[in-house]
Scaffold this motif. Structure first.
Motif, mmCIF file in Angstrom:
data_model
loop_
_atom_site.group_PDB
_atom_site.id
_atom_site.type_symbol
_atom_site.label_atom_id
_atom_site.label_comp_id
_atom_site.label_asym_id
_atom_site.label_seq_id
_atom_site.Cartn_x
_atom_site.Cartn_y
_atom_site.Cartn_z
ATOM 1 N N MET A 50 -23.609 -13.778 -5.708
ATOM 2 C CA MET A 50 -23.100 -12.413 -5.601
ATOM 3 C C MET A 50 -21.576 -12.400 -5.711
ATOM 4 N N GLU A 51 -20.935 -13.438 -5.184
ATOM 5 C CA GLU A 51 -19.485 -13.534 -5.285
ATOM 6 C C GLU A 51 -19.049 -13.591 -6.741
ATOM 7 N N ALA A 52 -19.769 -14.380 -7.566
ATOM 8 C CA ALA A 52 -19.442 -14.472 -8.984
ATOM 9 C C ALA A 52 -19.630 -13.123 -9.669
ATOM 10 N N LEU A 53 -20.704 -12.423 -9.330
ATOM 11 C CA LEU A 53 -20.979 -11.117 -9.945
ATOM 12 C C LEU A 53 -19.891 -10.113 -9.561
ATOM 13 N N PHE A 54 -19.513 -10.059 -8.265
ATOM 14 C CA PHE A 54 -18.517 -9.094 -7.817
ATOM 15 C C PHE A 54 -17.144 -9.396 -8.442
ATOM 16 N N ILE A 55 -16.758 -10.701 -8.491
ATOM 17 C CA ILE A 55 -15.452 -11.059 -9.054
ATOM 18 C C ILE A 55 -15.384 -10.660 -10.511
#
Length: 611
Positions: free
Chosen positions: A470-475
């Motif tokens: 999710m961190e990769a998607l949000f960034i």
């Protein structure tokens, strides 16, 4: 040749004569030497049998069949009846005697009769039983000209001549048999029912509780220690009246006779009908139908009305907020027929049909036609165009620091995001995608980019793997985010800030944009997570207000709803809009106020313009 014919004729005549002679001799022999196989006389009591059988008459054990038609014999009427039965080749005769030896049984009743009334013996008979028909006669007849109690003697005689005599009494009263009143007039008083001056007589029946319409009503009257019955007959001898209406109608309309009259005046129920069954609206023209008023008393009044029949040449009017060209994105949809209706000057609301279809999965321009037809065949149509367009593609706004991870995330974005999305819609779409990643046990904290790449590729991971994914998607989507890891590394999740402060997003525990307090409650009731000292800010809650614009008659929306949003506790204000063909009428009292956690709906009402 002639001699031969004469000889043959003589031989034939001789043969016939011999046959007849043989029959006569056989009959004579049977009559003289064969005994009668039937009983000479058969006696039965009237009414004791419903049918007869041959065995009743045959003395021997032989079988026979009736020659006599039994339906001609009345087994309920005394008399002598000849019965013929064939036994073998012979026919025999017996005599059936129907007797009546029992007296009738009779039970009399006491009656009350007004002075000068006519009484018959049957008026006193309560019950009577006999096998034959019974006639009744007075032995001692009452004299109804003299008031008081009198003894009567009645004789019942059956068809066998058997007679029974019984006694009863009659009270000849001074109460009238029947009192007549006009419907709608004042009910009679006790004196109206008496043939002499009132003494101690009084009503038992409460006339005020009777609905005195046309008919005959038993009225109980107490006279001394006796309760007597008279009758109140309500009649209607006055014909009804009414006002006549003039009516205009269309060809083919169905009209009732009552539509032509108003203010009917009569003391009893009135029915209204046409004098002729002619179809009054079969064609255009001016007519004078005759309407018949008939009351419950049979009184009739004929009235002549006026009718003008015209043809309907006006087509239905199609209207509504749905009659406008629309543009939507691929994947969006709406009911093309909603908020479109048709009204007709004659038929009122009529059905709207739609031709043309819209493919909401394919970009293009789609023509749609709305049509309506009334009962007279007049039709109208309105065309609109629905344009389906595609969203602009989503452009990545951040860098994960790993080209392979960027490429994989962009592939996911191509299927889940588009360029018209708000930050909230982006977070919601990524959250929905993250919920498809299955849980699988694995290492705790580790290099986040490799862990995110593995989790997104296999669609499996533990809470750390899913947090990194999710961190990769949000960034990559340009959404500010930060990691949230409990101090004992039992659980991890994400926080994002889309303008309302830091809010929690936890795909493992179905948490989307919730406060720390909410997440703590989830943790406290979870068997695998313990409470922790999270140091995140309380998120700001957003409220929404939906502003609807509706037609005051149909209640249907005539314009797209306006959605207002803001922080809970702050103020909002809504306004009416300009809608072609409509005039603003009113609004609900909550047209302005404060945003709350619950959704608020404000309604503006409009009236369709007549011009």
């Amino acid at each position: 040749m002639k001699k031969k014919k004469k000889r043959k004729l003589k031989i034939k005549n001789v043969a016939i004569a011999l046959i007849l002679l043989g029959s006569m001799i056989a009959a004579l022999f049977a009559a003289v030497y064969l005994p009668n196989r039937l009983v000479d006389v058969m006696y039965i009591e009237a009414g004791s049998k419903s049918t007869l059988t041959e065995s009743l008459f045959i003395k021997t054990e032989e079988e026979g069949s009736f020659i006599t038609r039994l339906r001609k014999i009345d087994l309920q009427t005394p008399g002598n009846y000849e019965v013929k039965i064939q036994v073998g080749f012979m026919t025999y005769t017996s005599m059936l005697v129907v007797t009546d030896t029992s007296k009738p049984a009779m039970l009399l009743k006491e009656i009350v009769a007004p002075v000068n009334s006519t009484l018959t013996p049957q008026d006193f008979v309560e019950e009577s039983h006999d096998n034959t028909e019974v006639t009744y006669s007075f032995v001692v007849a009452p004299d109804t000209t003299q008031p008081g109690v009198q003894t009567v003697e009645i004789e019942a005689t059956d068809l066998g001549g058997n007679a029974t005599v019984a006694h009863s009494t009659v009270l000849v009263s001074q109460i009238k048999d029947t009192v007549t009143m006009e419907a709608g007039s004042t009910p009679p008083v006790i004196e109206d029912f008496l043939l002499e001056e009132k003494k101690d007589e009084e009503f038992v029946t409460d006339l005020s509780k009777l609905k005195l319409v046309v008919g005959k009503y038993p009225i109980k009257i107490k006279m001394g220690d006796r309760t007597l019955i008279s009758f109140l007959e309500v009649v209607d001898t006055v014909a009804p009246t009414a006002k006549v209406r003039s009516i205009s109608a269309y060809v083919g309309d169905k009209l009732s006779a009552s539509a032509f009259v108003s203010t009917i005046v009569d003391a009893s129920k009135v029915t209204v009908s046409f004098k002729s069954d002619t179809n009054l609206t079969a064609k255009a023209g001016t007519y004078a139908p005759v309407v018949i008023l008939r009351d419950a008393g049979g009184n009739v009044n004929e009235l002549t009305a006026n009718l003008v029949v015209i043809r309907d040449t006006q087509a239905p009017v199609i209207s509504g907020s749905g009659l406008k060209d629309r543009t939507v994105y691929v994947g969006e949809s709406f009911n093309v027929k909603s908020n479109v209706y048709a009204t007709d000057n004659r038929d009122g609301k009529v059905t709207v049909t739609v031709s043309g279809s819209v493919s909401f999965t394919k970009a293009g321009v789609y023509p749609v036609t709305f049509s309506a037809k009334d009962k007279a065949g007049n039709s109208s149509s309105v065309k609109i165009t629905v344009t389906v367009i595609t969203h602009p593609p989503f452009s990545a706004k951040g860098d994960t620091g790993n080209s392979e991870l960027n490429q994989l995330v962009d592939t996911i974005f191509a299927k889940t995001l588009h360029g018209d999305m708000s930050d909230y819609e982006i977070v919601k779409a990524l959250y929905d995608f993250g919920r498809t990643i299955r849980y699988q046990a694995g290492p705790l904290a580790s290099p986040w980019q490799a862990r995110a790449l593995s989790t997104l590729t296999t669609r499996t991971g533990n809470c750390f793997g899913r947090m990194y994914a999710m961190e990769a998607l949000f960034i990559r989507a340009g959404i500010p985010q930060r990691e949230q890891i409990q101090y004992n590394q039992v659980h991890s999740w994400n926080q994002v800030d889309i303008g309302n402060g830091w809010q929690n997003v936890d795909i493992g525990y179905s948490v989307l944009l919730q406060s720390d307090a909410y997440l703590r409650n989830r943790a406290l009731i979870s068997s695998s997570i313990q409470d922790d000292l999270w140091e995140t800010t309380e998120p700001v809650k957003i409220g929404k207000v939906y502003v609807d614009h509706v037609d005051e008659t149909s209640g249907l929306k005539i314009a797209d709803s306006v959605v207002l949003s803001g922080n809970v506790g702050t103020s909002y204000s809504s306004v009416a809009v300009t809608i072609a063909g409509y005039t603003y009428q009113s609004r609900t009292s909550n047209y302005n106020g404060l945003f709350s956690e619950s959704n608020i709906t404000v309604t503006y009402t409009y009236r369709q313009s007549t011009e």
